[in-house]
Design a protein around this motif. Structure first.
Motif, PDB file in Angstrom:
ATOM      1  N   ASP A  12      41.137  38.396  34.767  1.00 42.80           N
ATOM      2  CA  ASP A  12      40.430  38.399  36.065  1.00 42.80           C
ATOM      3  C   ASP A  12      41.390  38.366  37.246  1.00 42.80           C
ATOM      4  O   ASP A  12      41.102  37.721  38.263  1.00 42.80           O
ATOM      5  CB  ASP A  12      39.464  37.196  36.163  1.00 42.80           C
ATOM      6  CG  ASP A  12      38.415  37.213  35.075  1.00 42.80           C
ATOM      7  OD1 ASP A  12      38.069  38.321  34.618  1.00 42.80           O
ATOM      8  OD2 ASP A  12      37.947  36.132  34.678  1.00 42.80           O
ATOM      9  N   GLU A  49      39.868  39.595  40.696  1.00 41.50           N
ATOM     10  CA  GLU A  49      38.807  38.719  41.205  1.00 41.50           C
ATOM     11  C   GLU A  49      39.416  37.418  41.746  1.00 41.50           C
ATOM     12  O   GLU A  49      39.078  36.963  42.835  1.00 41.50           O
ATOM     13  CB  GLU A  49      37.792  38.374  40.095  1.00 41.50           C
ATOM     14  CG  GLU A  49      36.907  39.537  39.669  1.00 41.50           C
ATOM     15  CD  GLU A  49      37.618  40.566  38.790  1.00 41.50           C
ATOM     16  OE1 GLU A  49      38.774  40.307  38.368  1.00 41.50           O
ATOM     17  OE2 GLU A  49      37.045  41.647  38.550  1.00 41.50           O
ATOM     18  N   ARG A  50      40.323  36.842  40.969  1.00 33.50           N
ATOM     19  CA  ARG A  50      40.936  35.571  41.400  1.00 33.50           C
ATOM     20  C   ARG A  50      41.765  35.779  42.653  1.00 33.50           C
ATOM     21  O   ARG A  50      41.695  34.993  43.598  1.00 33.50           O
ATOM     22  CB  ARG A  50      41.809  34.988  40.276  1.00 33.50           C
ATOM     23  CG  ARG A  50      40.985  34.211  39.272  1.00 33.50           C
ATOM     24  CD  ARG A  50      41.853  33.403  38.352  1.00 33.50           C
ATOM     25  NE  ARG A  50      42.733  34.271  37.572  1.00 33.50           N
ATOM     26  CZ  ARG A  50      43.977  33.967  37.255  1.00 33.50           C
ATOM     27  NH1 ARG A  50      44.497  32.834  37.664  1.00 33.50           N
ATOM     28  NH2 ARG A  50      44.704  34.795  36.546  1.00 33.50           N
ATOM     29  N   THR A  51      42.554  36.869  42.683  1.00 31.04           N
ATOM     30  CA  THR A  51      43.403  37.121  43.856  1.00 31.04           C
ATOM     31  C   THR A  51      42.532  37.330  45.091  1.00 31.04           C
ATOM     32  O   THR A  51      42.824  36.782  46.160  1.00 31.04           O
ATOM     33  CB  THR A  51      44.298  38.359  43.613  1.00 31.04           C
ATOM     34  OG1 THR A  51      44.886  38.233  42.328  1.00 31.04           O
ATOM     35  CG2 THR A  51      45.391  38.470  44.643  1.00 31.04           C
ATOM     36  N   SER A  68      48.701  35.082  41.187  1.00 25.91           N
ATOM     37  CA  SER A  68      47.638  35.450  40.248  1.00 25.91           C
ATOM     38  C   SER A  68      47.469  36.975  40.160  1.00 25.91           C
ATOM     39  O   SER A  68      46.741  37.465  39.306  1.00 25.91           O
ATOM     40  CB  SER A  68      46.316  34.783  40.617  1.00 25.91           C
ATOM     41  OG  SER A  68      45.878  35.255  41.859  1.00 25.91           O
TER      42      SER A  68
END
Ligand SMILES: [Zn+2]
Ligand SMILES: [Zn+2]
Length: 427
Positions: A261, A264-266, A409
């Motif tokens: 992910d 999405e996390r970034t 990330s």
């Protein structure tokens, strides 16, 4: 060229052209690891990232430097760091004082961040390296070496010694005219630590650890040149790709084909950072009171005051660290996410370079937080002069940490997944 019998027999014991494989951490290209001359570095031909180096006497040199770093770390923290004297009042502080001052002003969370990044993480990384290198000097691999190396690797990007030092230099210039500022023994220790710690990291070759491991490396003759492989991000071990492979055989680190992910996390971290930057710029970050007078300063008004006071160089450093770097970092990371989501094939090499720069410069924004902490800890001269941190610095610190987490990330290999060039094993 003459070849001795022993060398000849060793050469025959491996199948022809059987070399250990090495993968680039930034673009996933796979290479055969060859011997390179002492002092040389092998770079990825695709993205220019360093693949491996040949550092002569790496174990001895890095061990000596890490021992010196530990001694300097103790000196830097035990002895006074800075002292100021004005109108008969004398105060001095320690490296820990900045974090403690923020805690005393009710900003405990930020105080802990300052304490962690200026003392705890660098110390953990030095002690961790000594734990690994000392037994290796006697030919033994220490217990849980993989886990310890992962802790060291995790601490390094958060060891902000040089940023702390820049904050100190700015504080000294800002205090000029207000008081006589003198460096203490702790500061000399800290400056020494800065150089020795960087030198130790440069002299260390991770192969020093892995060559003692019995886990077999994948060799070029064991795999088809176009086969999909998975590379351990901690120790670089390569295995043929498998959905069921979860942990590295060598360092026990988690193995992912791509960071899970990542986009999405970034994105979530970037949006949070952008939101934090709003109060960070609207609220005051610091109040400097001289003889009872003084108004709270925001980041922008602080920079304007520096310009007005003729401190151009300092004003530019603070402007770059607190406005330009966070702004560029948010834009660069958003652009990278956008380009990966749209499966862009545009200049992957340049985009990787942009990512690398973003990752390195981001931490320098912490200089503002260190500066406010240092001044608040040092300038408590009663009616004469006081410095109080403002709530803005908490939001600013949160924004810097969130952008640093966003950069870490992001998986740069995603940039290369759509690239048209071949990434089969390069011979
Ligand atoms: Zn590469
Ligand atoms: Zn590993």
């Amino acid at each position: 060229m003459a070849t001795s019998n022993i060398e000849y027999q060793e050469a025959l014991s491996y199948p022809l052209e059987s070399y250990p494989l090495v993968a680039c951490h930034e673009c996933d290209a796979v290479y055969q690891r060859h011997d390179i001359p002492a002092g040389a570095r092998a770079n990825c031909t695709r993205c220019d990232n360093a693949l491996y180096r040949n550092i002569p006497d790496s174990l001895d040199k890095s061990l000596a430097l890490y021992i010196s770093a530990l001694v300097l770390m103790i000196i830097a923290n035990v002895y006074p760091f800075l002292s100021i004297k004005t109108a008969g009042i004398f105060t001095e502080n320690h490296v820990i004082s900045g974090g403690y001052a923020l805690y005393e002003f009710g900003m405990g969370e930020l105080g802990i961040v300052v304490f962690l990044t200026s003392i705890v993480f660098p110390t953990l990384s030095i002690v961790g390296m000594l734990y690994l290198l000392m037994p290796l000097k006697f030919g033994h691999l220490p217990f849980a070496y993989g886990a310890v190396y992962r802790v060291v690797r995790a601490c390094e990007p958060w060891s902000l010694l040089s940023v702390f030092m820049l904050g100190t230099l700015i504080a000294v210039v800002k205090l000029r005219g207000l008081a006589t500022v003198s460096p203490g023994l702790g500061m000399f220790g800290f400056i020494g630590l800065l150089f020795v710690y960087s030198a130790a990291r440069i002299r260390f070759d991770p192969e020093v650890i892995w060559q003692h491991s019995r886990v077999k490396q994948l060799r070029s003759t064991q795999i088809d040149s176009q086969a999909k492989v998975i590379c351990c991000h901690t120790c670089g071990l390569i295995r043929p790709f498998s959905e069921h492979l979860h942990h590295c055989d060598r360092c026990r680190g988690k193995m992912h084909f791509r960071a899970i992910d990542s986009l999405e996390r970034t994105s979530a971290l970037l949006v949070s950072a952008a939101l934090m930057l709003i109060p960070a710029n609207l609220l005051p970050v610091m109040t400097i009171k001289m003889v009872g007078k003084g108004n709270p300063d925001t980041i922008i008004s602080g920079i304007i005051h520096l310009f007005e006071g003729g401190l151009w160089g300092l004003a530019m450093i603070v402007l770059i660290a607190s406005i330009v770097v966070p702004g560029l970092k948010l834009s660069a990371m958003s652009f990278l996410i956008y380009s990966v989501k749209n499966k862009s094939t545009w200049k992957p090499r340049d985009r990787t370079l942009l990512y690398r720069v973003t990752e390195v410069v981001g931490a320098w924004s912490m200089v503002d937080v260190f500066l406010v902490g240092l001044l608040s800890g040092l300038v408590q001269l009663g009616f004469l002069a006081t410095v109080e941190p403002g709530l803005g610095v908490v939001f600013f610190g949160a924004a810097v940490i969130l952008t640093m987490l966003a950069a870490s990330s992001f998986d740069p290999r995603l940039i290369w997944d759509e690239a048209k060039d071949s990434k089969e094993i390069t011979r």
